[in-house]
Design a protein around this motif. Structure first.
Motif, short mmCIF file in Angstrom:
data_model
loop_
_atom_site.label_atom_id
_atom_site.label_comp_id
_atom_site.label_asym_id
_atom_site.label_seq_id
_atom_site.Cartn_x
_atom_site.Cartn_y
_atom_site.Cartn_z
N ARG A 119 47.45 29.06 67.69
CA ARG A 119 46.42 28.52 66.81
C ARG A 119 46.99 28.12 65.46
N PHE A 120 47.98 28.86 64.97
CA PHE A 120 48.59 28.48 63.70
C PHE A 120 49.28 27.13 63.84
N LEU A 121 50.05 26.94 64.91
CA LEU A 121 50.74 25.68 65.11
C LEU A 121 49.74 24.54 65.33
N ALA A 122 48.61 24.84 65.97
CA ALA A 122 47.57 23.82 66.13
C ALA A 122 46.97 23.44 64.79
N LEU A 123 46.75 24.44 63.92
CA LEU A 123 46.28 24.16 62.56
C LEU A 123 47.27 23.27 61.82
N TYR A 124 48.54 23.60 61.93
CA TYR A 124 49.57 22.83 61.22
C TYR A 124 49.61 21.39 61.74
N ALA A 125 49.65 21.24 63.06
CA ALA A 125 49.72 19.90 63.64
C ALA A 125 48.47 19.09 63.31
N GLY A 126 47.32 19.73 63.35
CA GLY A 126 46.08 19.02 63.02
C GLY A 126 46.05 18.58 61.57
N ALA A 127 46.57 19.41 60.66
CA ALA A 127 46.62 19.03 59.25
C ALA A 127 47.61 17.88 59.02
N VAL A 128 48.74 17.90 59.73
CA VAL A 128 49.69 16.80 59.65
C VAL A 128 49.03 15.50 60.08
N MET A 129 48.30 15.56 61.19
CA MET A 129 47.63 14.38 61.70
C MET A 129 46.52 13.93 60.76
N GLY A 130 45.72 14.88 60.27
CA GLY A 130 44.64 14.54 59.36
C GLY A 130 45.14 13.91 58.08
N GLY A 131 46.25 14.44 57.55
CA GLY A 131 46.83 13.85 56.35
C GLY A 131 47.29 12.43 56.58
N ALA A 132 47.90 12.18 57.72
CA ALA A 132 48.37 10.83 58.03
C ALA A 132 47.21 9.86 58.20
N LEU A 133 46.16 10.29 58.89
CA LEU A 133 45.01 9.42 59.09
C LEU A 133 44.33 9.06 57.77
N ALA A 134 44.22 10.04 56.87
CA ALA A 134 43.60 9.77 55.58
C ALA A 134 44.46 8.82 54.76
N PHE A 135 45.79 9.01 54.80
CA PHE A 135 46.67 8.12 54.07
C PHE A 135 46.57 6.70 54.61
N ALA A 136 46.54 6.58 55.93
CA ALA A 136 46.44 5.26 56.54
C ALA A 136 45.13 4.57 56.18
N THR A 137 44.06 5.36 56.02
CA THR A 137 42.74 4.79 55.75
C THR A 137 42.55 4.45 54.28
N LEU A 138 43.04 5.31 53.39
CA LEU A 138 42.73 5.19 51.97
C LEU A 138 43.81 4.52 51.15
N ASN A 139 45.01 4.43 51.67
CA ASN A 139 46.11 3.84 50.91
C ASN A 139 46.30 2.38 51.29
N GLN A 140 46.34 1.53 50.28
CA GLN A 140 46.54 0.10 50.52
C GLN A 140 47.88 -0.39 49.98
N GLY A 141 48.70 0.51 49.46
CA GLY A 141 49.98 0.13 48.90
C GLY A 141 51.05 -0.03 49.96
N ALA A 142 52.24 -0.40 49.49
CA ALA A 142 53.35 -0.63 50.41
C ALA A 142 54.34 0.52 50.44
N SER A 143 54.13 1.54 49.61
CA SER A 143 55.09 2.64 49.53
C SER A 143 54.95 3.56 50.74
N PRO A 144 56.06 4.15 51.20
CA PRO A 144 55.99 5.10 52.32
C PRO A 144 55.51 6.46 51.83
N MET A 145 55.19 7.32 52.78
CA MET A 145 54.75 8.68 52.48
C MET A 145 55.57 9.66 53.31
N VAL A 146 56.09 10.70 52.65
CA VAL A 146 56.84 11.74 53.35
C VAL A 146 56.43 13.10 52.80
N GLY A 147 56.73 14.14 53.56
CA GLY A 147 56.52 15.50 53.08
C GLY A 147 55.50 16.28 53.88
N ALA A 148 55.64 17.60 53.84
CA ALA A 148 54.74 18.50 54.57
C ALA A 148 53.58 18.97 53.72
#
Length: 237
Positions: A119-148
């Motif tokens: 369940r901890f790893l599922a929480l981590y993976a889900g947060a990674v995915m959720g962060g990426a989806l939000a960045f893809a939806t809300l960010n309109q710039g050209a800069s990349p995103m990295v980090g945990a």
């Protein structure tokens, strides 16, 4: 009825003792896998191994580029999919990595008694995915995103859910059940506001813009998954 507990950080219930260091090996493995790319890139930047081109190449192929979900040309066919995971394995420097890993270990120790490895790893993976989806939806710039950090914010939100579940035990006296729930809810709101403040402070400390979209998406995903994956502690009367 039981008397109210004094305010404190979440502690494992008696029937879920704190895990030993050996039981936490999936957490240590996650930390090691996340640290490995930055260690290699730091060595490459110093000219000890490989080439100084390794870091830009790693960002080009592993960072999250929102444009790849629009009309940009990927470097390889699977890149628009793999970047949803690989961005969390890359950082902008050792300080960035160290900050994320220290908080990751601390939150892991808090959550593990209630979640265990899966369940901890599922929480981590889900947060990674959720962060990426939000960045893809809300960010309109050209800069990349990295980090945990998106995953870390997700785990922090899950820890707030954990705290709320444990603190909603009703205090003694008439109407104690409602009072316990109200107290726990106010504490959870305060901790959530602390997360918002932490997000704002991180940009000031780093002296550079932060991917707040990733932090937001990770936190929302962590809160939802926390409600679904962390076992509910029954409120005591």
């Amino acid at each position: 009825m039981t008397p109210p507990d004094p305010p404190s950080l979440p502690q494992p219930p008696a029937d879920r003792p704190a895990p030993g260091l050996r039981q936490l090996w999936p957490l240590w493995l996650l930390v090691a896998l996340t640290c490995l790319p930055e260690i290699v890139l730091e060595l490459a930047d110093s000219g000890i191994v490989g080439s100084t081109r390794w870091r830009p190449l790693a960002y080009q192929n592993g960072a999250f580029w929102a444009g790849l979900l629009r009309d940009w040309q990927p470097n390889f066919d699977a890149q628009p999919w793999t970047m949803f995971a690989t961005y969390a394995l890359l950082h902008v420097g050792f300080e960035h990595l160290l900050g994320n890993m220290l908080v990751l270990v601390w939150l892991g120790l808090l959550l593990w008694p209630d979640t265990g490895a899966a369940r901890f790893l599922a929480l981590y993976a889900g947060a990674v995915m959720g962060g990426a989806l939000a960045f893809a939806t809300l960010n309109q710039g050209a800069s990349p995103m990295v980090g945990a950090s998106g995953a870390v914010f997700g785990l922090a939100a899950a820890a707030i859910v954990q705290h709320w579940q444990r603190r909603r035990r009703p205090p003694a006296g008439p109407g104690g059940h409602g009072a316990g729930l109200l107290r726990a809810s106010f504490e959870a709101i305060g901790l959530a506001l602390g997360l918002v403040a932490l997000n704002m402070a991180s940009g000031w400390v780093q002296g550079a813009p932060v991917a707040w979209q990733t932090h937001l998406g990770g936190a929302l995903a962590g809160a939802v998954l926390g409600l679904l994956l962390i076992p509910w502690t029954p409120a005591r009367r």
